[in-house]
Each structure stands twice: as structure tokens, then as C-alpha cells.
Motif scaffolding. Structure first.
Motif, PDB file in Angstrom:
ATOM      1  N   ILE A   1      35.897  40.846  19.696  1.00 39.63           N
ATOM      2  CA  ILE A   1      35.961  39.400  19.918  1.00 39.63           C
ATOM      3  C   ILE A   1      36.695  39.181  21.234  1.00 39.63           C
ATOM      4  CG2 ILE A   1      35.832  38.571  17.523  1.00 39.63           C
ATOM      5  CD1 ILE A   1      38.929  38.443  17.540  1.00 39.63           C
ATOM      6  N   ILE A   2      36.361  38.094  21.907  1.00 43.03           N
ATOM      7  CA  ILE A   2      37.089  37.747  23.129  1.00 43.03           C
ATOM      8  C   ILE A   2      37.968  36.547  22.800  1.00 43.03           C
ATOM      9  CG2 ILE A   2      36.896  37.024  25.545  1.00 43.03           C
ATOM     10  CD1 ILE A   2      34.246  38.527  25.709  1.00 43.03           C
ATOM     11  N   LEU A   3      39.293  36.752  22.915  1.00 39.66           N
ATOM     12  CA  LEU A   3      40.238  35.667  22.597  1.00 39.66           C
ATOM     13  C   LEU A   3      40.276  34.652  23.730  1.00 39.66           C
ATOM     14  CD1 LEU A   3      43.049  37.960  21.156  1.00 39.66           C
ATOM     15  CD2 LEU A   3      41.580  36.432  19.859  1.00 39.66           C
TER      16      LEU A   3
ATOM     17  N   GLY B   1      38.634  34.190  28.085  1.00 38.30           N
ATOM     18  CA  GLY B   1      38.219  34.700  29.392  1.00 38.30           C
ATOM     19  C   GLY B   1      36.779  35.147  29.555  1.00 38.30           C
ATOM     20  N   GLU B   2      35.911  34.987  28.525  1.00 42.18           N
ATOM     21  CA  GLU B   2      34.515  35.385  28.739  1.00 42.18           C
ATOM     22  C   GLU B   2      33.909  34.592  29.908  1.00 42.18           C
ATOM     23  OE1 GLU B   2      35.939  33.445  26.189  1.00 42.18           O
ATOM     24  OE2 GLU B   2      34.717  34.352  24.608  1.00 42.18           O
ATOM     25  N   HIS B   3      32.947  35.160  30.540  1.00 44.38           N
ATOM     26  CA  HIS B   3      32.273  34.657  31.741  1.00 44.38           C
ATOM     27  C   HIS B   3      33.204  34.638  32.960  1.00 44.38           C
ATOM     28  CE1 HIS B   3      28.364  33.843  30.108  1.00 44.38           C
ATOM     29  NE2 HIS B   3      28.917  33.270  29.054  1.00 44.38           N
TER      30      HIS B   3
ATOM     31  N   VAL C   1      35.692  36.314  33.403  1.00 42.60           N
ATOM     32  CA  VAL C   1      36.054  37.714  33.684  1.00 42.60           C
ATOM     33  C   VAL C   1      35.022  38.372  34.610  1.00 42.60           C
ATOM     34  CG1 VAL C   1      34.910  38.671  31.600  1.00 42.60           C
ATOM     35  CG2 VAL C   1      36.881  39.862  32.570  1.00 42.60           C
ATOM     36  N   VAL C   2      33.780  37.907  34.542  1.00 46.10           N
ATOM     37  CA  VAL C   2      32.726  38.443  35.426  1.00 46.10           C
ATOM     38  C   VAL C   2      33.045  38.065  36.878  1.00 46.10           C
ATOM     39  CG1 VAL C   2      30.237  38.317  35.971  1.00 46.10           C
ATOM     40  CG2 VAL C   2      30.992  38.278  33.576  1.00 46.10           C
ATOM     41  N   HIS C   3      33.799  36.958  37.049  1.00 50.64           N
ATOM     42  CA  HIS C   3      34.127  36.456  38.389  1.00 50.64           C
ATOM     43  C   HIS C   3      35.578  36.771  38.767  1.00 50.64           C
ATOM     44  CE1 HIS C   3      30.237  34.382  38.570  1.00 50.64           C
ATOM     45  NE2 HIS C   3      30.392  34.354  37.254  1.00 50.64           N
TER      46      HIS C   3
ATOM     47  N   LEU D   1      21.619  45.823  30.301  1.00 50.59           N
ATOM     48  CA  LEU D   1      21.569  44.776  29.272  1.00 50.59           C
ATOM     49  C   LEU D   1      22.126  43.427  29.742  1.00 50.59           C
ATOM     50  CD1 LEU D   1      22.313  47.317  26.595  1.00 50.59           C
ATOM     51  CD2 LEU D   1      20.742  45.467  26.100  1.00 50.59           C
ATOM     52  N   HIS D   2      23.203  43.436  30.530  1.00 51.88           N
ATOM     53  CA  HIS D   2      23.862  42.170  30.921  1.00 51.88           C
ATOM     54  C   HIS D   2      23.536  41.739  32.339  1.00 51.88           C
ATOM     55  CE1 HIS D   2      27.529  41.918  27.946  1.00 51.88           C
ATOM     56  NE2 HIS D   2      26.382  42.078  27.324  1.00 51.88           N
ATOM     57  N   GLY D   3      22.899  42.582  33.144  1.00 55.81           N
ATOM     58  CA  GLY D   3      22.653  42.244  34.553  1.00 55.81           C
ATOM     59  C   GLY D   3      23.905  42.505  35.368  1.00 55.81           C
ATOM     60  N   LYS D   4      24.905  41.616  35.197  1.00 50.81           N
ATOM     61  CA  LYS D   4      26.153  41.780  35.956  1.00 50.81           C
ATOM     62  C   LYS D   4      27.330  41.771  34.976  1.00 50.81           C
ATOM     63  CE  LYS D   4      28.817  39.495  39.557  1.00 50.81           C
ATOM     64  NZ  LYS D   4      29.288  38.168  39.916  1.00 50.81           N
ATOM     65  N   PRO D   5      27.582  42.884  34.306  1.00 53.97           N
ATOM     66  CA  PRO D   5      28.676  42.885  33.328  1.00 53.97           C
ATOM     67  C   PRO D   5      30.030  43.002  34.012  1.00 53.97           C
ATOM     68  CG  PRO D   5      27.692  45.067  33.428  1.00 53.97           C
ATOM     69  CD  PRO D   5      26.933  44.213  34.415  1.00 53.97           C
ATOM     70  N   SER D   6      31.061  42.531  33.312  1.00 51.74           N
ATOM     71  CA  SER D   6      32.417  42.703  33.844  1.00 51.74           C
ATOM     72  C   SER D   6      32.963  44.088  33.482  1.00 51.74           C
ATOM     73  CB  SER D   6      33.344  41.653  33.230  1.00 51.74           C
ATOM     74  OG  SER D   6      33.424  41.852  31.822  1.00 51.74           O
ATOM     75  N   GLY D   7      32.415  44.673  32.404  1.00 55.16           N
ATOM     76  CA  GLY D   7      32.976  45.934  31.895  1.00 55.16           C
ATOM     77  C   GLY D   7      33.949  45.705  30.743  1.00 55.16           C
ATOM     78  N   LEU D   8      34.231  44.440  30.439  1.00 57.66           N
ATOM     79  CA  LEU D   8      35.174  44.137  29.356  1.00 57.66           C
ATOM     80  C   LEU D   8      34.686  44.666  28.008  1.00 57.66           C
ATOM     81  CD1 LEU D   8      37.586  42.520  28.101  1.00 57.66           C
ATOM     82  CD2 LEU D   8      36.080  40.541  28.020  1.00 57.66           C
ATOM     83  N   ASP D   9      33.431  44.382  27.665  1.00 63.67           N
ATOM     84  CA  ASP D   9      32.947  44.718  26.319  1.00 63.67           C
ATOM     85  C   ASP D   9      32.912  46.223  26.096  1.00 63.67           C
ATOM     86  OD1 ASP D   9      32.594  42.029  26.263  1.00 63.67           O
ATOM     87  OD2 ASP D   9      30.449  42.042  25.852  1.00 63.67           O
ATOM     88  N   ASN D  10      32.390  46.981  27.077  1.00 74.14           N
ATOM     89  CA  ASN D  10      32.349  48.439  26.888  1.00 74.14           C
ATOM     90  C   ASN D  10      33.758  49.027  26.870  1.00 74.14           C
ATOM     91  OD1 ASN D  10      31.317  47.681  29.780  1.00 74.14           O
ATOM     92  ND2 ASN D  10      32.422  49.584  30.070  1.00 74.14           N
TER      93      ASN D  10
ATOM     94  N   ASN E   1      20.796  35.265  24.799  1.00 71.48           N
ATOM     95  CA  ASN E   1      20.744  36.500  25.548  1.00 71.48           C
ATOM     96  C   ASN E   1      21.850  36.481  26.599  1.00 71.48           C
ATOM     97  OD1 ASN E   1      19.841  37.593  28.223  1.00 71.48           O
ATOM     98  ND2 ASN E   1      18.319  38.568  26.900  1.00 71.48           N
ATOM     99  N   THR E   2      22.735  37.466  26.539  1.00 68.83           N
ATOM    100  CA  THR E   2      23.904  37.456  27.423  1.00 68.83           C
ATOM    101  C   THR E   2      23.504  37.472  28.895  1.00 68.83           C
ATOM    102  OG1 THR E   2      25.241  38.527  25.732  1.00 68.83           O
ATOM    103  CG2 THR E   2      26.010  38.749  28.003  1.00 68.83           C
ATOM    104  N   LYS E   3      22.475  38.279  29.213  1.00 70.38           N
ATOM    105  CA  LYS E   3      22.062  38.415  30.621  1.00 70.38           C
ATOM    106  C   LYS E   3      21.707  37.037  31.216  1.00 70.38           C
ATOM    107  CE  LYS E   3      18.960  41.295  33.343  1.00 70.38           C
ATOM    108  NZ  LYS E   3      17.970  42.369  33.277  1.00 70.38           N
TER     109      LYS E   3
HETATM  110  C1  LIG Z   1      29.962  36.794  28.973  1.00 72.55           C
HETATM  111  C2  LIG Z   1      30.733  38.082  29.153  1.00 72.55           C
HETATM  112  O1  LIG Z   1      31.944  37.756  29.875  1.00 72.55           O
HETATM  113  C3  LIG Z   1      31.192  38.664  27.826  1.00 72.55           C
HETATM  114  C4  LIG Z   1      30.103  38.898  26.837  1.00 72.55           C
HETATM  115  O2  LIG Z   1      30.671  39.438  25.654  1.00 72.55           O
HETATM  116  C5  LIG Z   1      29.903  39.053  29.939  1.00 72.55           C
HETATM  117  C6  LIG Z   1      30.684  40.242  30.498  1.00 72.55           C
HETATM  118  O3  LIG Z   1      31.924  40.196  30.581  1.00 72.55           O
HETATM  119  O4  LIG Z   1      30.000  41.220  30.877  1.00 72.55           O
END
Ligand SMILES: C[C@@](O)(CCO)CC(=O)[O-]
Ligand SMILES: Nc1ncnc2c1ncn2[C@@H]1O[C@H](COP(=O)(O)OP(=O)(O)OP(=O)(O)O)[C@@H](O)[C@H]1O
Ligand SMILES: [Mg+2]
Length: 388
Positions: free
Chosen positions: A11-13, A15-17, A19-21, A197-206, A243-245
């Protein structure tokens, strides 16, 4: 010889999205996993031997003759397990053609991206060696709980377990964890899968799936957090598919249109995540201060949700969950990529079981699905099965 690898969702408490920036995010593993088991046959090395992928939960099976892969993906012949490399656009095209040869049912077309990531990780780490991979998962797919990352992490680990880049004790009984450098390697490969899968992931989920725990993450760097307060979260799956991407790309487009405004949004999210991590880590000697901390946490979650709305990733179903939980004076925010998927609701420590039951009943009467997951547990684990 076979290996099983299991990796948790998250779960993301906050910062989602953002975090990609480049903003800070805080995330935690949950006790729902994806499991990959990988088995190599003893003798078959001929061109008509197969690389097989079974998606057990969907009752789907894909297979590719080794000869066909050699022809379509000649550039991936020599395994490069120690050097995680991005999939080039040309290779992705060839892999898409191979996946396209299988008729994935229309209703399950989203799975194609997972199969693409499978073929890329497989051939990059193991070359054309025939084997059967079986995937099962406790996680809802495409619902914000990191199913794509859990797939990439468990798959990369199972593949690396039998590569030259990792040396492991095959006689070990039961589940074991990789060492730090092996985890780093798995995480890097999983990131390459997440790019598909995500196009431009932040790396947070993995990263949270690999290392488990509660983590603070910014620009590829993680800090393990130690929560000193109970963090009980209700997870509501709206069951609205997304779809996350596409959602990540939508936020990037909005950022391109309104760079200054979005920079301010991302900067606010960064401050929220930092404050949230300070609150959960600070000492709280009595119930009153836990309640105070919960109030602050709720305020930060509410602010983060408002900023996710500014990014354009909320959805009517998410708003329904927010309104419903608010009737019980509970605060919620979307988790993961949004656009549907899952919503988190903080369940304060002193909240009565009756209220929890009531809110769950009302949410489920709207057609949503609720669960309370354990958070901050183990990351990736593997297990050898010498008997097969
Ligand atoms: C939306 C996003 O911030 C989290 C998806 O779980 C995408 C990412 O970090 O790759
Ligand atoms: N167990 C699995 N088997 C096959 N494919 C999977 C599996 N888990 C995930 N996938 C692939 O990942 C896709 C979902 O990834 P997506 O990033 O959109 O959502 P998520 O990871 O569940 O949520 P979020 O990224 O918001 O945390 C599926 O459509 C499928 O292609
Ligand atoms: Mg994902």
C-alpha cells in the motif's frame, strides 16, 4: 529441481504519482503475495522444447518453442543475468508479436503486458533454456496493490536463483531471504519489468515488494522506517479496473500542460510524505498521544487525496468510498495509481469493532470488497524443492 519465489504487494501511505516526478513517498508491504514456481526439465534442450507460462488463477497457459524464440529474439540469446538492461523498443515489438500469436481472451487483454514482461525477464536472465513457470497470486490485478511489481519481483528472483549471478544453498529447507546484493539485483531486474508494465515507473513498488517493511522512497533511494504507532488500514477495492501505465502517462501530460502548478503539487506531496514518516516514527508513550498522531495522519492523508485529485487520478467510485467512510468520521485516500482500484482508510486504535463492521457492511453493500491486511512484513522470499 524447482524453486518457488514469493513477493508481496503494497500500500502507498503517501506520494503515489508524485514519486514518479521526484517527490518522497511512503509505502508498506502487505501480507498478500504473488508466487512464481519455476521448474527446469532434466534433459530437453532441442528447438521444439518449450518455455511455458501457466497463469493458474486465470486457467491460462502460454508456451513458446525454443526455436521460435531463437528466431524472433536473436539478440537475447546470451543471458545477461548480472546486468539488468532495459528492453529496447525493437525487442519489445518482437516480444509483442510473440505474445500476439496467443489469443488472449478480450476480457483478459490486460494480461498481455504481464506476459510481455515475463518473456523479457525470462530470456534476458535464462536465455532460451526450456522450463515451466507457474504464477499464482493473492493480489487483485490492476487494483493499486502492486500486482505488477510483485509479479516482476517474484519472477526475477526465481529466474536469478538458477543463474550464475547468484549463489545459494539449494539444500536449504523452507523459505529463505536473499542477501542484500542479491536483493539489489532482483530489484533492478524487476524495475526493468515494471518499465514494460508502467511505462515510467518510479521503482517504489518493486522496491517495497523486494525489501518488505515500511519504506520512505525518493528518486531510487530507500530508507527503512520503523513505525512506533499501530497502523491499521482498511483496504477497499472498488473493483473498477484501470491501468497504471495510462494513469501515469495522464499525470505526465498534465505536468507538461501546467508545469509550475504541478511542481507546486509535487512539492506539497513531498512535504506530506516527510511529515508522515516523522509522525509514524516518533515515540508515543500513551493512548492520548497515539490519538493525536492519528489525527495528524488523517489530516495528511486527506491533503494527499486532495492533491491526487489535482493530478486527475481520482474516480467516482473512490469518491463514494471517501464519502461513505466520512459518515463514520474515518479518513481515506486512494492507494496506488487511482482511477478506481483500492482506497485506504485509517482505522484508529480505539475504534470499536462494531463501527469497523458497520463501515465494512456499508462499503460492501455498494459492491466494493474490503480487507484488513497486515502491513510492513517480509519482502521477497524463495524456497527450493529438491524432490522435483
Ligand atoms: C502511480 C505510481 O506512483 C504507483 C503505483 O503503485 C507509479 C510508480 O510509482 O511507478
Ligand atoms: N499474477 C499475475 N499474472 C499475470 N499478469 C499479472 C499478474 N499480476 C500482475 N500482472 C500484470 O500486471 C497488470 C496490472 O498492473 P498495474 O500496474 O496496472 O496494476 P497494479 O500493479 O495491480 O497496481 P499499482 O501499479 O497501482 O500498484 C495486469 O494487467 C497484468 O498484465
Ligand atoms: Mg503496477
Amino acid at each position: 529441481m524447482a524453486v518457488r519465489a514469493r513477493a508481496p504487494g503494497k500500500i502507498i501511505l503517501s506520494g503515489e504519482h508524485a514519486v514518479v516526478h521526484g517527490s518522497t513517498a511512503v509505502a508498506a508491504s502487505i501480507d498478500l503475495c504473488t508466487q512464481v514456481s519455476l521448474r527446469f526439465p532434466i534433459d530437453s534442450e532441442s528447438d521444439d522444447s518449450l518455455i511455458k507460462l501457466q497463469l493458474k488463477d486465470m486457467a491460462l497457459e502460454f508456451s513458446w518453442p525454443v526455436g521460435r524464440l531463437k528466431k524472433m529474439l536473436p539478440e537475447l540469446g546470451i543471458p545477461q543475468s548480472s546486468t539488468p538492461t532495459p528492453c529496447s523498443p525493437e525487442t519489445l515489438k518482437s516480444i509483442a508479436a510473440l505474445v500476439g500469436e496467443h489469443n488472449i481472451p478480450e476480457a483478459k487483454s490486460g494480461l498481455a503486458a504481464g506476459v510481455l514482461a515475463f518473456l523479457y525477464l525470462y530470456t534476458s536472465i535464462q536465455g532460451y533454456k526450456p522450463a515451466t513457470a507457474v504464477v499464482t497470486s493473492d493480489l487483485p490485478l490492476g487494483a493499486g496493490l502492486g500486482s505488477s511489481a510483485a509479479l516482476c519481483v517474484s519472477l526475477s528472483a526465481a529466474l536469478l536463483a538458477f543463474s550464475d549471478s547468484v549463489s545459494l544453498d539449494f539444500s536449504h529447507q523452507g523459505w529463505l531471504t536473499f542477501g542484500e546484493s542479491e536483493l539489489e539485483l532482483v530489484n533492478k531486474w524487476a524495475f526493468e519489468g515494471e518499465k514494460i508494465l508502467h511505462g515510467k515507473p518510479s521503482g517504489l513498488d518493486n522496491t517495497v515488494s523486494t525489501f518488505g517493511n515500511i519504506i520512505m522512497f525518493k528518486s531510487g533511494n530507500l530508507t527503512l522506517l520503523k513505525s512506533r504507532m499501530p497502523l491499521r488500514m482498511l483496504i477497499t477495492n472498488t473493483k473498477v479496473g484501470r491501468n497504471t501505465k495510462a494513469l501515469v502517462a495522464g499525470v505526465s501530460e498534465r505536468t507538461f500542460r501546467h508545469p509550475d502548478a504541478m511542481a507546486a503539487v509535487f512539492s506539497a506531496v513531498d512535504s506530506i510524505s516527510k511529515e508522515l514518516s516523522t509522525i509514524i516514527q516518533s515515540h508515543a508513550p500513551d493512548d492520548l498521544s497515539i490519538t493525536e498522531k492519528e489525527k495528524k495522519l488523517e489530516e495528511l492523508m486527506e491533503m494527499n487525496q486532495g492533491l491526487l485529485q489535482c493530478m486527475g487520478v481520482t474516480h467516482a467510485s473512490i469518491e463514494t468510498v471517501l464519502q461513505t467512510t466520512l459518515k463514520y468520521k474515518l479518513t481515506s485516500k486512494l492507494t496506488g495509481a487511482g482511477g478506481g482500484g483500492c482506497v485506504l482508510t485509517l482505522l484508529p486504535a480505539l475504534l470499536s469493532g462494531t463501527v469497523v463492521d458497520e463501515v465494512i457492511a456499508e462499503l460492501e453493500s455498494c459492491g466494493f470488497q474490503c480487507l484488513i491486511a497486515e502491513i510492513g512484513g517480509k519482502g521477497l522470499q524463495i524456497c527450493f524443492d529438491a524432490s522435483s
